[in-house]
Design a protein around this motif. Structure first.
Motif, PDB file in Angstrom:
ATOM      1  N   SER A  82       0.812  -1.220   0.000  1.00  0.00           N
ATOM      2  CA  SER A  82       0.000   0.000   0.000  1.00  0.00           C
ATOM      3  C   SER A  82       0.849   1.276   0.000  1.00  0.00           C
ATOM      4  N   ARG A  83       2.008   1.274   0.631  1.00  0.00           N
ATOM      5  CA  ARG A  83       2.860   2.480   0.655  1.00  0.00           C
ATOM      6  C   ARG A  83       3.326   2.836  -0.749  1.00  0.00           C
ATOM      7  N   PHE A  84       3.680   1.829  -1.542  1.00  0.00           N
ATOM      8  CA  PHE A  84       4.073   2.046  -2.936  1.00  0.00           C
ATOM      9  C   PHE A  84       2.926   2.720  -3.685  1.00  0.00           C
ATOM     10  N   TYR A  85       1.703   2.250  -3.453  1.00  0.00           N
ATOM     11  CA  TYR A  85       0.514   2.849  -4.061  1.00  0.00           C
ATOM     12  C   TYR A  85       0.409   4.332  -3.692  1.00  0.00           C
ATOM     13  N   PHE A  86       0.571   4.648  -2.402  1.00  0.00           N
ATOM     14  CA  PHE A  86       0.420   6.036  -1.963  1.00  0.00           C
ATOM     15  C   PHE A  86       1.499   6.942  -2.577  1.00  0.00           C
ATOM     16  N   HIS A  87       2.708   6.418  -2.757  1.00  0.00           N
ATOM     17  CA  HIS A  87       3.750   7.195  -3.443  1.00  0.00           C
ATOM     18  C   HIS A  87       3.357   7.449  -4.900  1.00  0.00           C
ATOM     19  N   LEU A  88       2.814   6.434  -5.568  1.00  0.00           N
ATOM     20  CA  LEU A  88       2.364   6.609  -6.956  1.00  0.00           C
ATOM     21  C   LEU A  88       1.270   7.668  -7.035  1.00  0.00           C
ATOM     22  N   GLU A  89       0.303   7.575  -6.131  1.00  0.00           N
ATOM     23  CA  GLU A  89      -0.801   8.531  -6.102  1.00  0.00           C
ATOM     24  C   GLU A  89      -0.295   9.958  -5.866  1.00  0.00           C
ATOM     25  N   ALA A  90       0.621  10.113  -4.913  1.00  0.00           N
ATOM     26  CA  ALA A  90       1.142  11.438  -4.565  1.00  0.00           C
ATOM     27  C   ALA A  90       1.825  12.093  -5.763  1.00  0.00           C
ATOM     28  N   LEU A  91       2.411  11.271  -6.628  1.00  0.00           N
ATOM     29  CA  LEU A  91       3.141  11.789  -7.792  1.00  0.00           C
ATOM     30  C   LEU A  91       2.314  11.685  -9.078  1.00  0.00           C
ATOM     31  N   ILE A 136       1.342   9.153 -10.717  1.00  0.00           N
ATOM     32  CA  ILE A 136       1.846   8.143 -11.653  1.00  0.00           C
ATOM     33  C   ILE A 136       0.740   7.115 -11.851  1.00  0.00           C
ATOM     34  N   ARG A 137       0.167   7.111 -13.064  1.00  0.00           N
ATOM     35  CA  ARG A 137      -0.985   6.242 -13.333  1.00  0.00           C
ATOM     36  C   ARG A 137      -0.674   5.176 -14.389  1.00  0.00           C
ATOM     37  N   ASP A 138       0.583   5.059 -14.796  1.00  0.00           N
ATOM     38  CA  ASP A 138       0.966   4.120 -15.864  1.00  0.00           C
ATOM     39  C   ASP A 138       0.324   2.751 -15.686  1.00  0.00           C
ATOM     40  N   ILE A 139       0.406   2.213 -14.465  1.00  0.00           N
ATOM     41  CA  ILE A 139      -0.015   0.829 -14.241  1.00  0.00           C
ATOM     42  C   ILE A 139      -1.531   0.667 -14.092  1.00  0.00           C
ATOM     43  N   ALA A 140      -2.283   1.746 -14.291  1.00  0.00           N
ATOM     44  CA  ALA A 140      -3.736   1.616 -14.362  1.00  0.00           C
ATOM     45  C   ALA A 140      -4.145   1.323 -15.813  1.00  0.00           C
ATOM     46  N   ASP A 141      -3.198   1.471 -16.756  1.00  0.00           N
ATOM     47  CA  ASP A 141      -3.438   1.190 -18.172  1.00  0.00           C
ATOM     48  C   ASP A 141      -3.566  -0.321 -18.390  1.00  0.00           C
ATOM     49  N   PRO A 142      -3.970  -0.731 -19.607  1.00  0.00           N
ATOM     50  CA  PRO A 142      -4.172  -2.165 -19.863  1.00  0.00           C
ATOM     51  C   PRO A 142      -2.934  -3.048 -19.666  1.00  0.00           C
ATOM     52  N   GLY A 143      -1.745  -2.500 -19.855  1.00  0.00           N
ATOM     53  CA  GLY A 143      -0.538  -3.292 -19.626  1.00  0.00           C
ATOM     54  C   GLY A 143      -0.233  -4.231 -20.779  1.00  0.00           C
ATOM     55  N   PRO A 144       0.434  -5.333 -20.498  1.00  0.00           N
ATOM     56  CA  PRO A 144       0.733  -5.878 -19.171  1.00  0.00           C
ATOM     57  C   PRO A 144       1.955  -5.237 -18.514  1.00  0.00           C
ATOM     58  N   PHE A 145       2.018  -5.362 -17.200  1.00  0.00           N
ATOM     59  CA  PHE A 145       3.123  -4.828 -16.408  1.00  0.00           C
ATOM     60  C   PHE A 145       3.622  -5.883 -15.426  1.00  0.00           C
ATOM     61  N   THR A 146       4.875  -5.735 -15.055  1.00  0.00           N
ATOM     62  CA  THR A 146       5.447  -6.508 -13.960  1.00  0.00           C
ATOM     63  C   THR A 146       5.981  -5.498 -12.960  1.00  0.00           C
ATOM     64  N   LEU A 147       5.587  -5.625 -11.699  1.00  0.00           N
ATOM     65  CA  LEU A 147       6.045  -4.704 -10.657  1.00  0.00           C
ATOM     66  C   LEU A 147       6.902  -5.438  -9.642  1.00  0.00           C
ATOM     67  N   PHE A 148       7.973  -4.757  -9.239  1.00  0.00           N
ATOM     68  CA  PHE A 148       8.800  -5.226  -8.130  1.00  0.00           C
ATOM     69  C   PHE A 148       8.616  -4.199  -7.019  1.00  0.00           C
ATOM     70  N   VAL A 149       7.821  -4.531  -6.021  1.00  0.00           N
ATOM     71  CA  VAL A 149       7.399  -3.546  -5.025  1.00  0.00           C
ATOM     72  C   VAL A 149       8.110  -3.769  -3.689  1.00  0.00           C
ATOM     73  N   PRO A 150       8.867  -2.756  -3.232  1.00  0.00           N
ATOM     74  CA  PRO A 150       9.470  -2.872  -1.894  1.00  0.00           C
ATOM     75  C   PRO A 150       8.362  -2.899  -0.840  1.00  0.00           C
ATOM     76  N   ARG A 151       8.522  -3.756   0.160  1.00  0.00           N
ATOM     77  CA  ARG A 151       7.534  -3.845   1.234  1.00  0.00           C
ATOM     78  C   ARG A 151       7.298  -2.480   1.866  1.00  0.00           C
ATOM     79  N   THR A 152       6.086  -2.261   2.347  1.00  0.00           N
ATOM     80  CA  THR A 152       5.692  -1.005   2.978  1.00  0.00           C
ATOM     81  C   THR A 152       6.644  -0.582   4.093  1.00  0.00           C
ATOM     82  N   ASP A 153       7.038  -1.520   4.963  1.00  0.00           N
ATOM     83  CA  ASP A 153       7.903  -1.144   6.087  1.00  0.00           C
ATOM     84  C   ASP A 153       9.265  -0.646   5.602  1.00  0.00           C
ATOM     85  N   ILE A 154       9.735  -1.150   4.466  1.00  0.00           N
ATOM     86  CA  ILE A 154      11.017  -0.693   3.914  1.00  0.00           C
ATOM     87  C   ILE A 154      10.871   0.720   3.348  1.00  0.00           C
TER      88      ILE A 154
END
Length: 173
Positions: A57-66, A68-86
């Motif tokens: 969820s933290r990665f999501y909030f950073h995307l929202e703050a900036l 960045i909506r790329d990954i709401a598009d049809p894609g396909p995408f591969t994401l490597f998401v650092p854990r929220t606590d990190i």
């Protein structure tokens, strides 16, 4: 009388599913349009899925703050998401935001035009991020490691437009 679907929690189906009573004690669950799954668990696009998982969820909030909506598009995408606590504890994040480079850091965790599952990643040595830089992939001791640092700790969270892998470090372009 009660039908399963009229009973609480959508008859046991996902909140993103349609529950259909077939008999008094039987029902079917079908994911709504723009969702995938078996009806009991339905997933949307990976942008929506980031918000639904506390690890991402933290990665999501950073995307929202900036915006960045790329990954709401049809894609396909591969994401490597650092854990929220990190993302919450790494002191570099505040610096990147202050310097205006956080968007580049986030896009370095995204790969476009590919829906790469864990098994696919074991067979390749690098991918190009949306930021434009390569992410090196190595497989050793039964784990996938990115840029010789970040290990994939949870994998293959599949959405309608791609897949999310959770990693234990932030990738730096």
């Amino acid at each position: 009388y009660f039908t399963l679907c009229s009973y609480k929690n959508n008859g046991g189906c996902s909140e993103f599913a349609i529950c259909n009573d077939t008999e008094l004690t039987e029902r079917t669950c079908t994911c709504k349009p723009n969702y995938i799954g078996d009806g009991f668990k339905c997933r949307g696009n990976i942008f929506q899925e980031l918000l639904r998982n506390s690890n991402t969820s933290r990665f999501y909030f950073h995307l929202e703050a900036l915006s960045i909506r790329d990954i709401a598009d049809p894609g396909p995408f591969t994401l490597f998401v650092p854990r929220t606590d990190i993302l919450n504890s790494d002191p570099r994040v505040k610096d990147w935001i202050a310097k205006g480079v956080m968007a580049q850091v986030l896009r370095y965790h995204m790969v476009g035009c590919a829906n790469l599952l864990y098994k696919d990643l074991t067979a390749i040595t690098n991918v190009t991020s949306l930021h434009g830089d390569l992410i090196h992939i190595s497989y050793s001791q039964n784990s996938l490691v990115l840029n010789n640092k970040a290990e994939i700790i949870l994998s293959d969270a599949v959405g309608t437009n791609g897949v999310i892998h959770i990693i234990n470090q932030i990738l730096v372009p």
